[in-house]
Scaffold this motif. Structure first.
Motif, PDB file in Angstrom:
ATOM      1  N   SER A 276      -6.616   1.920   5.821  1.00 20.83           N
ATOM      2  CA  SER A 276      -7.101   0.728   5.083  1.00 20.83           C
ATOM      3  C   SER A 276      -8.292   0.145   6.067  1.00 20.83           C
ATOM      4  CB  SER A 276      -6.358  -0.363   4.740  1.00 20.83           C
ATOM      5  OG  SER A 276      -5.738  -0.912   5.680  1.00 20.83           O
ATOM      6  N   GLY A 277      -8.749  -0.895   5.860  1.00 18.84           N
ATOM      7  CA  GLY A 277      -9.755  -1.564   6.443  1.00 18.84           C
ATOM      8  C   GLY A 277      -9.255  -2.258   7.741  1.00 18.84           C
TER       9      GLY A 277
ATOM     10  N   GLY B  85      -3.989   2.961   0.803  1.00 18.35           N
ATOM     11  CA  GLY B  85      -5.013   2.247   1.385  1.00 18.35           C
ATOM     12  C   GLY B  85      -6.284   2.687   0.945  1.00 18.35           C
TER      13      GLY B  85
ATOM     14  N   GLY C 112     -10.914   2.566   8.216  1.00 18.13           N
ATOM     15  CA  GLY C 112     -11.739   1.952   7.295  1.00 18.13           C
ATOM     16  C   GLY C 112     -12.921   1.014   8.050  1.00 18.13           C
TER      17      GLY C 112
ATOM     18  N   HIS D 274       0.785  -1.103   0.021  1.00 17.74           N
ATOM     19  CA  HIS D 274      -0.439  -0.285   0.062  1.00 17.74           C
ATOM     20  C   HIS D 274       1.021   1.498  -0.078  1.00 17.74           C
ATOM     21  CE1 HIS D 274      -4.130  -1.268   0.053  1.00 17.74           C
ATOM     22  NE2 HIS D 274      -3.926  -1.903   1.215  1.00 17.74           N
TER      23      HIS D 274
ATOM     24  N   VAL E 295      -9.353   3.710   2.282  1.00 16.42           N
ATOM     25  CA  VAL E 295      -9.778   4.837   2.758  1.00 16.42           C
ATOM     26  C   VAL E 295      -9.611   6.172   1.951  1.00 16.42           C
ATOM     27  CG1 VAL E 295     -10.467   6.310   4.685  1.00 16.42           C
ATOM     28  CG2 VAL E 295     -10.198   3.975   4.929  1.00 16.42           C
TER      29      VAL E 295
HETATM   30  O1  KG4 Z   1      -6.929  -1.194   1.455  1.00 14.22           O
HETATM   31  P1  KG4 Z   1      -8.301  -1.828   1.162  1.00 14.22           P
HETATM   32  O2  KG4 Z   1      -9.056  -2.017   0.057  1.00 14.22           O
HETATM   33  O3  KG4 Z   1      -8.243  -3.131   1.949  1.00 14.22           O
HETATM   34  C1  KG4 Z   1      -7.545  -3.736   3.172  1.00 14.22           C
HETATM   35  O4  KG4 Z   1      -6.307  -3.726   3.227  1.00 14.22           O
HETATM   36  O5  KG4 Z   1      -8.240  -3.265   4.311  1.00 14.22           O
HETATM   37  O6  KG4 Z   1      -9.259  -1.011   2.338  1.00 14.22           O
HETATM   38  C2  KG4 Z   1     -10.584  -1.316   2.378  1.00 14.22           C
HETATM   39  C3  KG4 Z   1     -11.398  -0.294   3.344  1.00 14.22           C
HETATM   40  C4  KG4 Z   1     -12.581  -0.645   4.014  1.00 14.22           C
HETATM   41  O7  KG4 Z   1     -12.815  -0.232   5.198  1.00 14.22           O
HETATM   42  C5  KG4 Z   1     -13.735   0.419   3.031  1.00 14.22           C
HETATM   43  O8  KG4 Z   1     -14.706   0.714   3.494  1.00 14.22           O
HETATM   44  C6  KG4 Z   1     -12.630   1.764   2.718  1.00 14.22           C
HETATM   45  O9  KG4 Z   1     -11.296   1.091   2.654  1.00 14.22           O
HETATM   46  N1  KG4 Z   1     -13.019   2.569   1.722  1.00 14.22           N
HETATM   47  C7  KG4 Z   1     -13.618   3.657   1.782  1.00 14.22           C
HETATM   48  C8  KG4 Z   1     -13.605   4.148   0.627  1.00 14.22           C
HETATM   49  N2  KG4 Z   1     -13.644   3.129  -0.294  1.00 14.22           N
HETATM   50  C9  KG4 Z   1     -13.044   2.009   0.283  1.00 14.22           C
HETATM   51  N3  KG4 Z   1     -13.317   4.494   2.834  1.00 14.22           N
HETATM   52  C10 KG4 Z   1     -13.951   5.757   2.622  1.00 14.22           C
HETATM   53  N4  KG4 Z   1     -14.225   6.393   1.711  1.00 14.22           N
HETATM   54  C11 KG4 Z   1     -14.206   5.379   0.363  1.00 14.22           C
HETATM   55  N5  KG4 Z   1     -14.498   6.112  -0.711  1.00 14.22           N
END
Ligand code: KG4
Ligand code: ZN
Length: 340
Positions: free
Chosen positions: A145-146, A273, A172, A124, A275
């Motif tokens: 991230s999440g 990430g 996230g 990331h 978010v």
């Molecule tokens: O990095 P990622 O794709 O997966 C992990 O490694 O966690 O992050 C996923 C997170 C989720 O919590 C999702 O709700 C958040 O990123 N996310 C967002 C947006 N798009 C994805 N949070 C806020 N606004 C967005 N537009």
């Protein structure tokens, strides 16, 4: 094993299966993205309101071979042109990780090329480098991230210093939990982002936890404040709650990121990430960088969320600097970012 020098022409096939995206990408020279294929399992998990690990592993198993094949076709190359295979070995869901790691090792063996283990969090951090390989170091990255919320100072390739992190929920995770509570569905981040567009971010004064207090974060109190507010005001407009919650998260993230850049003496600040796909965060991040005279770098939204191009990019640097990973390397669901 074919012993080819690692250079600008080296093509790495990256594989990502740590959570609910099955992804494969071909990247040349660490930053030239020849293809990036992401197959999202969102629809499979949506009915459960979150990622179901067993369903994720089974879906990866079905999707990975076609996704890898498509990444080669879209790159316009055949397997003989692949110089190394990199895969996420952690952190993530163990069953999901194992699918990608096993496939990557098998492909590396069959094609007689190096296998490279990649840390998902490190990948990331590299999203910014994929688009601008000449970013100035030290670079401070706000990684949201999440599963993680971190402020990392990148001092060199593979050299990271942790400046701050969330003491409880990741940003996230807070988006996902609040969205679920508001009935906005899964995944929560994009749902809140959309709902907030019709709301007033100043409607409700939610707390900005630890705003003036160091570089660590805390989001669980904010989540509880949202729940308490909605229970006390059942007629409140959901869009106003979403917008006010989102603004509270963004205010804290941006304030700490610019403080981290100042303390680390960085000239550049980047987002990474899932978010980092958030529209209000992106806007206010760039505004803050302009005010502070920082080179603010926003990776493309598709590079912020999980993808395999970032895996292949880290794979290239790791191969260049540390050589291949032994095939005895397993998956590690709790893998940490290597720090100096
Ligand atoms: O990095 P990622 O794709 O997966 C992990 O490694 O966690 O992050 C996923 C997170 C989720 O919590 C999702 O709700 C958040 O990123 N996310 C967002 C947006 N798009 C994805 N949070 C806020 N606004 C967005 N537009
Ligand atoms: Zn991720």
């Amino acid at each position: 094993m074919k012993d080819r020098p690692v250079n600008e022409g080296t093509v790495v096939l990256g594989i990502e299966t740590s959570c609910d995206e099955t992804a494969a990408a071909c990247v040349m020279g660490g930053s030239d993205v020849l293809s990036s294929v992401v197959s999202s399992q969102v629809d499979l998990h949506a009915q459960y309101g979150g990622v179901v690990p067993e369903i994720a592993s089974r879906a990866h198993l079905e999707l990975l071979t076609p996704v890898v094949a498509r990444s080669l076709v879209e790159a316009g190359i055949d397997d003989a042109r692949v110089d190394a295979v990199a895969a996420t070995v952690g952190p993530g869901l163990i069953g999901a990780l194992l699918v990608g790691v096993s496939a990557a090792k098998a492909l590396a063996l069959v094609w007689d090329v190096p296998f490279v283990a990649v840390n998902h969090m490190e990948a990331h951090l590299y999203a910014a480098f994929l688009e601008d390989p000449h970013l100035e170091l030290p670079l401070v990255v706000l990684l949201v991230s999440g599963g993680h919320t971190m402020l990392v100072s990148m001092e060199g390739h593979g050299r990271y210093r942790l400046l701050g992190q969330s003491l409880d929920d990741a940003a996230g995770e807070a988006f996902d939990k609040v969205a679920r509570f508001l009935g906005l569905g899964y995944p929560g981040g994009p749902a809140i982002d959309r709902a907030a567009m019709d709301g007033d971010p100043t409607a409700i004064a939610f707390p900005r936890a630890m705003l003036d207090d160091g570089l660590d974060f805390s989001f669980s109190g904010l989540k509880t404040a949202v729940v308490n507010h909605v229970r006390a005001h059942p007629d409140v407009a959901t869009a106003d709650v979403a917008a006010s919650f989102q603004q509270a998260v963004v205010d804290v993230l941006v304030a700490k990121a610019r403080r981290a850049a100042r303390e680390a003496g960085a000239r550049a600040l980047a987002l990474g990430g899932g978010v980092a796909a958030n529209s209000v965060l992106r806007e206010s991040f760039l505004d803050a960088c302009a005010v502070d005279g920082l080179h603010g770098f926003l990776p493309n939204r598709t590079m912020c969320t999980d993808n395999a191009a970032m895996i292949a990019a880290v794979g290239w640097y790791r191969l260049r600097d540390h050589g291949p990973t032994p095939l005895t390397q397993g998956a590690d669901p709790n893998l940490r970012l290597p720090l100096v």
